[in-house]
Write a protein that holds these residues in place. Structure first.
Motif, PDB file in Angstrom:
ATOM      1  N   LEU A   6     -11.337  26.925  10.933  1.00 49.03           N
ATOM      2  CA  LEU A   6     -12.035  26.861   9.650  1.00 49.03           C
ATOM      3  C   LEU A   6     -11.676  25.541   8.991  1.00 49.03           C
ATOM      4  O   LEU A   6     -10.495  25.177   8.919  1.00 49.03           O
ATOM      5  CB  LEU A   6     -11.624  28.015   8.731  1.00 49.03           C
ATOM      6  CG  LEU A   6     -11.729  29.429   9.290  1.00 49.03           C
ATOM      7  CD1 LEU A   6     -11.332  30.444   8.217  1.00 49.03           C
ATOM      8  CD2 LEU A   6     -13.131  29.707   9.812  1.00 49.03           C
ATOM      9  N   THR A   7     -12.665  24.828   8.496  1.00 49.26           N
ATOM     10  CA  THR A   7     -12.393  23.495   7.939  1.00 49.26           C
ATOM     11  C   THR A   7     -13.378  23.142   6.848  1.00 49.26           C
ATOM     12  O   THR A   7     -14.488  23.685   6.789  1.00 49.26           O
ATOM     13  CB  THR A   7     -12.437  22.431   9.057  1.00 49.26           C
ATOM     14  OG1 THR A   7     -12.165  21.141   8.506  1.00 49.26           O
ATOM     15  CG2 THR A   7     -13.798  22.414   9.741  1.00 49.26           C
ATOM     16  N   THR A   8     -12.964  22.237   5.997  1.00 45.71           N
ATOM     17  CA  THR A   8     -13.864  21.658   5.002  1.00 45.71           C
ATOM     18  C   THR A   8     -14.521  20.398   5.523  1.00 45.71           C
ATOM     19  O   THR A   8     -15.409  19.852   4.876  1.00 45.71           O
ATOM     20  CB  THR A   8     -13.088  21.312   3.710  1.00 45.71           C
ATOM     21  OG1 THR A   8     -12.030  20.396   4.038  1.00 45.71           O
ATOM     22  CG2 THR A   8     -12.504  22.562   3.074  1.00 45.71           C
ATOM     23  N   ASN A   9     -14.066  19.911   6.677  1.00 50.84           N
ATOM     24  CA  ASN A   9     -14.605  18.668   7.237  1.00 50.84           C
ATOM     25  C   ASN A   9     -14.489  18.700   8.759  1.00 50.84           C
ATOM     26  O   ASN A   9     -13.449  18.357   9.318  1.00 50.84           O
ATOM     27  CB  ASN A   9     -13.857  17.458   6.669  1.00 50.84           C
ATOM     28  CG  ASN A   9     -14.405  16.140   7.180  1.00 50.84           C
ATOM     29  OD1 ASN A   9     -15.410  16.098   7.896  1.00 50.84           O
ATOM     30  ND2 ASN A   9     -13.750  15.040   6.835  1.00 50.84           N
ATOM     31  N   ALA A  10     -15.557  19.115   9.413  1.00 47.72           N
ATOM     32  CA  ALA A  10     -15.538  19.256  10.867  1.00 47.72           C
ATOM     33  C   ALA A  10     -15.406  17.929  11.589  1.00 47.72           C
ATOM     34  O   ALA A  10     -15.099  17.902  12.783  1.00 47.72           O
ATOM     35  CB  ALA A  10     -16.801  19.976  11.337  1.00 47.72           C
ATOM     36  N   ASP A  11     -15.635  16.810  10.884  1.00 53.95           N
ATOM     37  CA  ASP A  11     -15.575  15.493  11.508  1.00 53.95           C
ATOM     38  C   ASP A  11     -14.258  14.771  11.242  1.00 53.95           C
ATOM     39  O   ASP A  11     -14.126  13.596  11.599  1.00 53.95           O
ATOM     40  CB  ASP A  11     -16.737  14.620  11.012  1.00 53.95           C
ATOM     41  CG  ASP A  11     -18.089  15.180  11.410  1.00 53.95           C
ATOM     42  OD1 ASP A  11     -18.191  15.730  12.515  1.00 53.95           O
ATOM     43  OD2 ASP A  11     -19.043  15.083  10.604  1.00 53.95           O
ATOM     44  N   ALA A  12     -13.293  15.434  10.601  1.00 54.07           N
ATOM     45  CA  ALA A  12     -12.018  14.773  10.310  1.00 54.07           C
ATOM     46  C   ALA A  12     -11.380  14.292  11.605  1.00 54.07           C
ATOM     47  O   ALA A  12     -11.052  15.105  12.476  1.00 54.07           O
ATOM     48  CB  ALA A  12     -11.080  15.742   9.593  1.00 54.07           C
ATOM     49  N   PRO A  13     -11.199  12.966  11.783  1.00 51.39           N
ATOM     50  CA  PRO A  13     -10.724  12.449  13.079  1.00 51.39           C
ATOM     51  C   PRO A  13      -9.395  13.020  13.517  1.00 51.39           C
ATOM     52  O   PRO A  13      -9.205  13.365  14.688  1.00 51.39           O
ATOM     53  CB  PRO A  13     -10.642  10.937  12.837  1.00 51.39           C
ATOM     54  CG  PRO A  13     -11.591  10.666  11.724  1.00 51.39           C
ATOM     55  CD  PRO A  13     -11.508  11.877  10.841  1.00 51.39           C
ATOM     56  N   PHE A  14      -8.429  13.147  12.586  1.00 50.21           N
ATOM     57  CA  PHE A  14      -7.109  13.627  12.989  1.00 50.21           C
ATOM     58  C   PHE A  14      -7.179  15.072  13.466  1.00 50.21           C
ATOM     59  O   PHE A  14      -6.444  15.473  14.371  1.00 50.21           O
ATOM     60  CB  PHE A  14      -6.106  13.481  11.836  1.00 50.21           C
ATOM     61  CG  PHE A  14      -6.475  14.236  10.586  1.00 50.21           C
ATOM     62  CD1 PHE A  14      -6.114  15.564  10.431  1.00 50.21           C
ATOM     63  CD2 PHE A  14      -7.172  13.613   9.563  1.00 50.21           C
ATOM     64  CE1 PHE A  14      -6.453  16.261   9.283  1.00 50.21           C
ATOM     65  CE2 PHE A  14      -7.516  14.299   8.408  1.00 50.21           C
ATOM     66  CZ  PHE A  14      -7.151  15.634   8.269  1.00 50.21           C
ATOM     67  N   MET A  15      -8.073  15.876  12.887  1.00 52.98           N
ATOM     68  CA  MET A  15      -8.204  17.269  13.306  1.00 52.98           C
ATOM     69  C   MET A  15      -8.894  17.377  14.663  1.00 52.98           C
ATOM     70  O   MET A  15      -8.458  18.125  15.543  1.00 52.98           O
ATOM     71  CB  MET A  15      -8.973  18.069  12.257  1.00 52.98           C
ATOM     72  CG  MET A  15      -9.032  19.563  12.538  1.00 52.98           C
ATOM     73  SD  MET A  15     -10.171  20.432  11.438  1.00 52.98           S
ATOM     74  CE  MET A  15     -11.754  19.856  12.095  1.00 52.98           C
ATOM     75  N   PHE A  29     -11.824  26.315  21.374  1.00 53.11           N
ATOM     76  CA  PHE A  29     -12.084  26.406  19.943  1.00 53.11           C
ATOM     77  C   PHE A  29     -13.542  26.705  19.654  1.00 53.11           C
ATOM     78  O   PHE A  29     -14.443  26.242  20.370  1.00 53.11           O
ATOM     79  CB  PHE A  29     -11.735  25.075  19.245  1.00 53.11           C
ATOM     80  CG  PHE A  29     -10.276  24.736  19.246  1.00 53.11           C
ATOM     81  CD1 PHE A  29      -9.444  25.189  18.239  1.00 53.11           C
ATOM     82  CD2 PHE A  29      -9.732  23.947  20.248  1.00 53.11           C
ATOM     83  CE1 PHE A  29      -8.096  24.877  18.244  1.00 53.11           C
ATOM     84  CE2 PHE A  29      -8.387  23.617  20.263  1.00 53.11           C
ATOM     85  CZ  PHE A  29      -7.569  24.085  19.251  1.00 53.11           C
ATOM     86  N   SER A  30     -13.755  27.456  18.578  1.00 52.74           N
ATOM     87  CA  SER A  30     -15.038  27.509  17.881  1.00 52.74           C
ATOM     88  C   SER A  30     -14.752  27.082  16.453  1.00 52.74           C
ATOM     89  O   SER A  30     -13.683  27.402  15.906  1.00 52.74           O
ATOM     90  CB  SER A  30     -15.636  28.910  17.915  1.00 52.74           C
ATOM     91  OG  SER A  30     -15.961  29.289  19.230  1.00 52.74           O
ATOM     92  N   THR A  31     -15.684  26.368  15.840  1.00 53.93           N
ATOM     93  CA  THR A  31     -15.430  25.790  14.514  1.00 53.93           C
ATOM     94  C   THR A  31     -16.481  26.224  13.512  1.00 53.93           C
ATOM     95  O   THR A  31     -17.679  26.160  13.793  1.00 53.93           O
ATOM     96  CB  THR A  31     -15.395  24.253  14.592  1.00 53.93           C
ATOM     97  OG1 THR A  31     -14.370  23.846  15.495  1.00 53.93           O
ATOM     98  CG2 THR A  31     -15.119  23.648  13.221  1.00 53.93           C
ATOM     99  N   LEU A  32     -16.032  26.638  12.337  1.00 50.45           N
ATOM    100  CA  LEU A  32     -16.902  26.892  11.200  1.00 50.45           C
ATOM    101  C   LEU A  32     -16.502  25.941  10.084  1.00 50.45           C
ATOM    102  O   LEU A  32     -15.315  25.824   9.759  1.00 50.45           O
ATOM    103  CB  LEU A  32     -16.766  28.334  10.705  1.00 50.45           C
ATOM    104  CG  LEU A  32     -17.313  29.454  11.592  1.00 50.45           C
ATOM    105  CD1 LEU A  32     -17.069  30.811  10.926  1.00 50.45           C
ATOM    106  CD2 LEU A  32     -18.795  29.252  11.865  1.00 50.45           C
ATOM    107  N   SER A  33     -17.492  25.264   9.493  1.00 47.20           N
ATOM    108  CA  SER A  33     -17.224  24.316   8.415  1.00 47.20           C
ATOM    109  C   SER A  33     -17.989  24.720   7.162  1.00 47.20           C
ATOM    110  O   SER A  33     -19.118  25.217   7.251  1.00 47.20           O
ATOM    111  CB  SER A  33     -17.639  22.903   8.835  1.00 47.20           C
ATOM    112  OG  SER A  33     -17.362  21.971   7.814  1.00 47.20           O
ATOM    113  N   VAL A  34     -17.354  24.512   6.013  1.00 46.26           N
ATOM    114  CA  VAL A  34     -18.017  24.792   4.746  1.00 46.26           C
ATOM    115  C   VAL A  34     -19.246  23.905   4.628  1.00 46.26           C
ATOM    116  O   VAL A  34     -19.185  22.695   4.879  1.00 46.26           O
ATOM    117  CB  VAL A  34     -17.065  24.536   3.561  1.00 46.26           C
ATOM    118  CG1 VAL A  34     -17.752  24.879   2.242  1.00 46.26           C
ATOM    119  CG2 VAL A  34     -15.789  25.339   3.729  1.00 46.26           C
TER     120      VAL A  34
END
Length: 305
Positions: A6-15, A29-34
């Protein structure tokens, strides 16, 4: 092991780099972003977060081994479901800014809390895993300065100071950086240029790190600033206020310093620019490579799952 991110920024490079390193260790992983537009890099409307709840509740029932919630504002959605273990990573501004009450409320409901620095753990006053974001040492490495300056279009007959944030982010304290550089500019024969570099493709950031003569950090607060670690990996000297884990990262690194007053920042930056030398920070950066931090995070995953 299958993880719901779960993230507020799916494109955050460090993540995303961290996730790729974990994928090499067998994690999927599966990702959900706000949804919605980010305002100033850290905030959306409350409505967008409310809309995020049903998506998380629905997806969390699909057999994941754990949920990894990045940033405090995703914590409420992660803990709202009670079936799957939760790891919550706090980034810094969600501890030292207006989001702090949300982060603190969610922390005791999570199975594991990850923070970026010892300072954050002390500030929160609770048991946490201290795992700073790792740096990709393949991407960030020293390169000839003249070639890098040509790549970014900077004058080779001037000093260049890198401020890797937008001036609009008040927490980064651009006015202080501008004040320090203006003072140093009046003390040196060659002009000193302050470059605000942000919203550029992450793969071009090493060019700016290698083109610059120094990185200047004047933030009011930080967790574990990635820009400092990226600078270390490129042997770029760092002049910084005492914030986050910067003092720890710069311990023993040559031609870099931590200072508190404007006078000390001015003297320090002047000395770095006059020396014309790079730092030896790359050796220190090896301690926080993305591979090493991925190993530590995998230990957290295995403990929780």
């Amino acid at each position: 092991m299958h993880v719901l991110t779960l993230t507020t920024n799916a494109d955050a490079p460090f993540m995303t780099e961290q996730m790729r390193a974990l994928e090499r260790r067998g994690v999927t992983f599966s990702t959900l972003s706000v949804a919605g537009e980010v305002d100033g890099g850290t905030s959306r409307s409350p409505l967008e977060y409310l809309k995020f709840f049903p998506s998380v509740l629905k997806e969390s029932g699909n057999g994941y081994d754990l949920i990894h919630a990045h940033y405090g504002l995703t914590g409420p959605m992660a803990v709202a479901q009670r079936r799957t273990p939760v790891v919550l990573s706090l980034w810094g501004s969600d501890v030292y800014g207006p989001v702090e009450p949300v982060s603190r409320a969610c922390a005791p409901l999570c199975d594991e809390l990850v923070v970026m620095s010892e300072e954050m753990r002390t500030y929160l006053g609770r048991d946490c895993a201290v795992i700073p974001d790792g740096i990709d040492l393949e991407k960030f490495q020293p390169a000839p300065q003249a070639e890098a300056q040509e790549a970014v279009g900077w004058d080779t007959d001037a000093h260049h100071v890198l401020f890797p944030y937008t001036p609009e982010r008040e927490v980064k304290n651009y006015p202080r950086a501008r004040r320090v550089v203006n003072a140093v500019n009046g003390l040196l024969e060659e002009p000193v240029h302050l470059h605000t570099v942000y919203d550029v493709p992450h793969e071009t950031v090493p060019d700016y790190m290698n083109a610059a003569d120094a990185l200047l950090l004047t933030s009011h607060s930080e967790g574990s600033p990635n820009s400092v670690k990226e600078a270390l990996a490129c042997n770029l000297p760092v002049v910084s206020v005492d914030v986050g884990d910067v003092r720890e990262r710069l311990d023993g690194v040559s031609n870099s310093l931590v200072a508190d007053s404007d006078e000390a920042l001015i003297d320090g930056l002047r000395g770095v620019l006059e020396s014309g030398e790079r730092s030896d920070g790359r050796e220190a950066a090896r301690e926080i490579s993305v591979e090493q931090t991925a190993d530590r995070l995998l230990e957290v995953y295995e403990r929780v799952a």
